[in-house]
Motif scaffolding. Structure first.
Motif, PDB file in Angstrom:
ATOM      1  N   PHE A 207      -3.138   1.487  11.575  1.00  0.00           N
ATOM      2  CA  PHE A 207      -3.528   2.851  11.260  1.00  0.00           C
ATOM      3  C   PHE A 207      -2.396   3.841  11.555  1.00  0.00           C
ATOM      4  N   ASP A 208      -1.589   3.560  12.568  1.00  0.00           N
ATOM      5  CA  ASP A 208      -0.385   4.370  12.793  1.00  0.00           C
ATOM      6  C   ASP A 208       0.583   4.231  11.624  1.00  0.00           C
ATOM      7  N   ASN A 209       0.724   3.009  11.120  1.00  0.00           N
ATOM      8  CA  ASN A 209       1.595   2.782   9.959  1.00  0.00           C
ATOM      9  C   ASN A 209       1.098   3.551   8.746  1.00  0.00           C
ATOM     10  N   VAL A 210      -0.209   3.543   8.521  1.00  0.00           N
ATOM     11  CA  VAL A 210      -0.769   4.262   7.375  1.00  0.00           C
ATOM     12  C   VAL A 210      -0.442   5.751   7.485  1.00  0.00           C
ATOM     13  N   SER A 211      -0.588   6.304   8.669  1.00  0.00           N
ATOM     14  CA  SER A 211      -0.249   7.726   8.861  1.00  0.00           C
ATOM     15  C   SER A 211       1.224   7.986   8.550  1.00  0.00           C
ATOM     16  N   ALA A 212       2.098   7.063   8.966  1.00  0.00           N
ATOM     17  CA  ALA A 212       3.529   7.217   8.681  1.00  0.00           C
ATOM     18  C   ALA A 212       3.803   7.088   7.189  1.00  0.00           C
ATOM     19  N   TRP A 213       3.129   6.138   6.525  1.00  0.00           N
ATOM     20  CA  TRP A 213       3.327   5.992   5.069  1.00  0.00           C
ATOM     21  C   TRP A 213       2.961   7.285   4.362  1.00  0.00           C
ATOM     22  N   GLN A 214       1.894   7.932   4.830  1.00  0.00           N
ATOM     23  CA  GLN A 214       1.480   9.192   4.218  1.00  0.00           C
ATOM     24  C   GLN A 214       2.495  10.296   4.501  1.00  0.00           C
ATOM     25  N   GLU A 215       2.882  10.393   5.752  1.00  0.00           N
ATOM     26  CA  GLU A 215       3.796  11.478   6.134  1.00  0.00           C
ATOM     27  C   GLU A 215       5.122  11.382   5.412  1.00  0.00           C
ATOM     28  N   PHE A 216       5.678  10.177   5.317  1.00  0.00           N
ATOM     29  CA  PHE A 216       7.008  10.005   4.737  1.00  0.00           C
ATOM     30  C   PHE A 216       6.986   9.522   3.288  1.00  0.00           C
ATOM     31  N   GLN A 217       5.765   9.405   2.716  1.00  0.00           N
ATOM     32  CA  GLN A 217       5.605   8.946   1.328  1.00  0.00           C
ATOM     33  C   GLN A 217       6.398   7.662   1.095  1.00  0.00           C
ATOM     34  N   THR A 218       6.218   6.721   2.022  1.00  0.00           N
ATOM     35  CA  THR A 218       6.943   5.450   1.969  1.00  0.00           C
ATOM     36  C   THR A 218       6.600   4.661   0.724  1.00  0.00           C
ATOM     37  N   TYR A 219       5.328   4.676   0.343  1.00  0.00           N
ATOM     38  CA  TYR A 219       4.835   3.943  -0.826  1.00  0.00           C
ATOM     39  C   TYR A 219       3.989   4.880  -1.674  1.00  0.00           C
ATOM     40  N   SER A 220       3.750   4.476  -2.916  1.00  0.00           N
ATOM     41  CA  SER A 220       2.800   5.206  -3.754  1.00  0.00           C
ATOM     42  C   SER A 220       1.424   5.146  -3.088  1.00  0.00           C
ATOM     43  N   LEU A 221       0.520   6.027  -3.501  1.00  0.00           N
ATOM     44  CA  LEU A 221      -0.827   6.034  -2.936  1.00  0.00           C
ATOM     45  C   LEU A 221      -1.518   4.688  -3.158  1.00  0.00           C
ATOM     46  N   ASP A 222      -1.401   4.136  -4.369  1.00  0.00           N
ATOM     47  CA  ASP A 222      -2.008   2.825  -4.638  1.00  0.00           C
ATOM     48  C   ASP A 222      -1.463   1.759  -3.696  1.00  0.00           C
ATOM     49  N   GLU A 223      -0.160   1.761  -3.472  1.00  0.00           N
ATOM     50  CA  GLU A 223       0.408   0.726  -2.611  1.00  0.00           C
ATOM     51  C   GLU A 223       0.000   0.935  -1.155  1.00  0.00           C
ATOM     52  N   GLN A 224      -0.133   2.187  -0.735  1.00  0.00           N
ATOM     53  CA  GLN A 224      -0.642   2.419   0.621  1.00  0.00           C
ATOM     54  C   GLN A 224      -2.036   1.813   0.772  1.00  0.00           C
ATOM     55  N   ALA A 225      -2.908   2.052  -0.219  1.00  0.00           N
ATOM     56  CA  ALA A 225      -4.279   1.527  -0.162  1.00  0.00           C
ATOM     57  C   ALA A 225      -4.289   0.001  -0.209  1.00  0.00           C
ATOM     58  N   VAL A 226      -3.420  -0.584  -1.039  1.00  0.00           N
ATOM     59  CA  VAL A 226      -3.330  -2.044  -1.123  1.00  0.00           C
ATOM     60  C   VAL A 226      -2.861  -2.630   0.203  1.00  0.00           C
ATOM     61  N   ARG A 227      -1.858  -2.015   0.802  1.00  0.00           N
ATOM     62  CA  ARG A 227      -1.355  -2.516   2.086  1.00  0.00           C
ATOM     63  C   ARG A 227      -2.402  -2.344   3.192  1.00  0.00           C
ATOM     64  N   LEU A 228      -3.130  -1.246   3.178  1.00  0.00           N
ATOM     65  CA  LEU A 228      -4.219  -1.056   4.129  1.00  0.00           C
ATOM     66  C   LEU A 228      -5.248  -2.170   3.954  1.00  0.00           C
ATOM     67  N   HIS A 229      -5.681  -2.393   2.730  1.00  0.00           N
ATOM     68  CA  HIS A 229      -6.661  -3.445   2.449  1.00  0.00           C
ATOM     69  C   HIS A 229      -6.149  -4.815   2.893  1.00  0.00           C
ATOM     70  N   HIS A 230      -4.933  -5.136   2.500  1.00  0.00           N
ATOM     71  CA  HIS A 230      -4.407  -6.458   2.823  1.00  0.00           C
ATOM     72  C   HIS A 230      -4.305  -6.668   4.332  1.00  0.00           C
ATOM     73  N   GLN A 231      -3.782  -5.684   5.048  1.00  0.00           N
ATOM     74  CA  GLN A 231      -3.618  -5.851   6.490  1.00  0.00           C
ATOM     75  C   GLN A 231      -4.961  -5.962   7.207  1.00  0.00           C
ATOM     76  N   LEU A 232      -5.970  -5.254   6.709  1.00  0.00           N
ATOM     77  CA  LEU A 232      -7.304  -5.396   7.296  1.00  0.00           C
ATOM     78  C   LEU A 232      -7.838  -6.817   7.100  1.00  0.00           C
ATOM     79  N   THR A 233      -7.616  -7.371   5.908  1.00  0.00           N
ATOM     80  CA  THR A 233      -8.079  -8.751   5.689  1.00  0.00           C
ATOM     81  C   THR A 233      -7.264  -9.726   6.527  1.00  0.00           C
ATOM     82  N   PHE A 234      -5.987  -9.433   6.725  1.00  0.00           N
ATOM     83  CA  PHE A 234      -5.121 -10.310   7.520  1.00  0.00           C
ATOM     84  C   PHE A 234      -5.545 -10.293   9.000  1.00  0.00           C
ATOM     85  N   ILE A 235      -5.836  -9.114   9.523  1.00  0.00           N
ATOM     86  CA  ILE A 235      -6.292  -9.000  10.915  1.00  0.00           C
ATOM     87  C   ILE A 235      -7.668  -9.643  11.083  1.00  0.00           C
ATOM     88  N   HIS A 236      -8.532  -9.453  10.085  1.00  0.00           N
ATOM     89  CA  HIS A 236      -9.850 -10.103  10.062  1.00  0.00           C
ATOM     90  C   HIS A 236     -10.673  -9.727  11.307  1.00  0.00           C
TER      91      HIS A 236
END
Length: 200
Positions: free
Chosen positions: A109-138
């Motif tokens: 969740f800290d990473n997601v905040s940083a992605w938003q602040e610095f526009q590291t990825y497109s919005l779609d890619e931020q959401a995809v990475r959020l989804h993927h990491q949640l499934t990975f953490i399980h």
């Protein structure tokens, strides 16, 4: 509200098998088959999605945080499972060790905040990475994929995007397999197949 593909298939099609103690957490005595369970969970999930849609309109609600994740999972599964909204306590063949769940989620969740602040990825890619990491953490005994798909869609809605399609309809066995294949590619470090899948 977008329809969420539940991807509900028999356990051998990719769902996480439950620990015997977790299986005893079933609240509904009438559930006798996988189809019964799918029906019960499906209705509960729709209620959870309706709750999430009301929350995402509240500017003071952080939709990429642990509190929202726990509440969302509880709302999606609380009429079916006693452990809804509680992190798993048992090891799995996927996911991090139980003692790492809270720490890994904080980092995500800290990473997601940083992605938003610095526009590291497109919005779609931020959401995809959020989804993927949640499934990975399980983090939960079960329902991780379904909960993380709703989390991604709520994240998109909060930030002015449109929910994902999660593959082409109908969302049957082949689409589920394509989704799982894309998740495995993301596990290996390549999110591009998952990024393409979620808008197909």
């Amino acid at each position: 509200m977008a329809d969420l593909p539940l991807f509900q298939e028999p356990l051998d099609a990719g769902q996480t098998p439950l620990d015997p103690d977790e299986a005893r957490g079933l609240k509904l005595g009438w559930v006798a088959t996988r189809a019964d369970l799918n029906d019960a969970e499906g209705e509960n999930i729709l209620q959870g999605m309706r709750w999430a849609n009301t929350q995402v309109r509240k500017r003071d609600v952080v939709v990429h945080g642990e509190a929202f994740l726990r509440q969302l999972h509880e709302r999606m599964f609380n009429q079916v499972w006693e452990w809804a909204g509680r992190f798993r306590q048992t090891e799995r063949n996927i996911g991090v060790a139980p003692y790492q769940i809270a720490m890994q989620l904080r980092q995500l969740f800290d990473n997601v905040s940083a992605w938003q602040e610095f526009q590291t990825y497109s919005l779609d890619e931020q959401a995809v990475r959020l989804h993927h990491q949640l499934t990975f953490i399980h983090p939960f005994p079960n329902g991780n994929g379904r909960c993380s798909r709703v989390m991604a869609d709520m994240f998109l809605l909060r930030n002015g995007g449109k929910p994902f399609t999660w593959g082409p309809p109908p969302h049957g066995a082949q689409v589920r397999q394509d989704y799982l294949n894309a998740i495995r590619r993301a596990d290996a470090g390549d999110v591009s197949p998952l990024l393409a899948f979620v808008r197909s």
